[in-house]
Design an enzyme around this catalytic site. Sequence first.
Site, mmCIF file in Angstrom:
data_model
loop_
_atom_site.group_PDB
_atom_site.id
_atom_site.type_symbol
_atom_site.label_atom_id
_atom_site.label_comp_id
_atom_site.label_asym_id
_atom_site.label_seq_id
_atom_site.Cartn_x
_atom_site.Cartn_y
_atom_site.Cartn_z
ATOM 1 N N ALA A 93 64.835 11.206 -1.083
ATOM 2 C CA ALA A 93 64.249 10.842 -2.373
ATOM 3 C C ALA A 93 63.832 9.376 -2.297
ATOM 4 O O ALA A 93 64.391 8.593 -1.515
ATOM 5 C CB ALA A 93 65.272 11.055 -3.479
ATOM 6 N N GLY B 213 67.310 13.875 0.498
ATOM 7 C CA GLY B 213 66.475 14.912 -0.105
ATOM 8 C C GLY B 213 65.588 15.619 0.905
ATOM 9 O O GLY B 213 65.186 16.759 0.680
ATOM 10 N N GLU C 291 73.265 9.458 1.671
ATOM 11 C CA GLU C 291 73.277 8.872 0.322
ATOM 12 C C GLU C 291 74.473 7.953 0.093
ATOM 13 O O GLU C 291 74.404 7.005 -0.688
ATOM 14 C CB GLU C 291 73.305 9.995 -0.736
#
Length: 258
Positions: A65, A109, A132
């Site tokens: 992301a 992502g 992440e």
Amino acid sequence: MIESVVLREVRGRVGILTLNRPKALNALNDDVMDALGVALLEFDADNDIGAIVITGSEKAFAAGADITVMKDLNYVEALRSDFITRNWETIRRVRKPVIAAVSGYALGGGCELAMMCDIIIAGDNARFGQPEIKLGIMPGAGGSQRLPRAVGKSKAMDLVLTARMMDAAEAERAGLVSRVVPAERVLDEAIEAATVIASMSLPAVMLAKEAVNRAYETPLAEGLLFERRAFHALFSTEDQKEGMVAFVEKRPATFVHR
Ligand code: CAA
């Protein structure tokens, strides 16, 4: 002219979608996910398309992301907008098979997007991970759920908690990817696999995909019941007759429903 963030191409009965933000390593923002969602649903509804391939650049399938978008997000905004849900799960609504052709980084992502596909074919330069934790967050688009189902708890915990990346060979050993090929072959290999799938009877393909997905979403007894019902239903199709008669007559089958 502004170039699209998702490029579309059709080869035979295969729809190909290429993520196209190379300078940002295909970081996934709303524009990319909206365009991807629209294109996926259009290919899914197109009678001339039997299977879909999603790919990226040689350096990155997608590096996750978009951090430049996320950095200013606060909890209330994330909660209120249900951040990351918008269009991220569209791929689950697609009933035709979707193959991820992964070259380079598939992180955060990007790894989650690949895992939403039905098959992952990796180039030998592919790197998978859920990093992440290094950003002070955790996977938010299915990584904490789909990765353990694919590679088991221990390896999933290792990747999610240490941010370590897994190379293509390890990803294949762990069962995350179905095939590893030289990086320059990955898109061709995926298109060839998609072409094979698109030559089969579409009702059989769609029900088989749904049945395999049931294995991840229902108890065994429910999954087996679904499989049996779907299996029986396929005996109502002309393609079942054609497939079996062609076998007996020692010729290739020509399916009507594609
Ligand atoms: N978001 C926004 N921009 C990104 C990005 C991301 N996820 N990943 C890479 N980029 C950008 C970089 O900022 C850089 O831009 P500039 O040239 O403008 O500086 C460009 O892409 C090239 O990246 P690098 O210079 O960092 O390339 P590298 O080869 O040195 O490193 C990399 C490659 C290891 C993939 C590194 O870019 C990286 O670690 N990226 C972030 C990976 C990550 O943390 N992903 C998870 C995001 S969070 C998430 O996805 C949440 C979720 O579950 C949905």
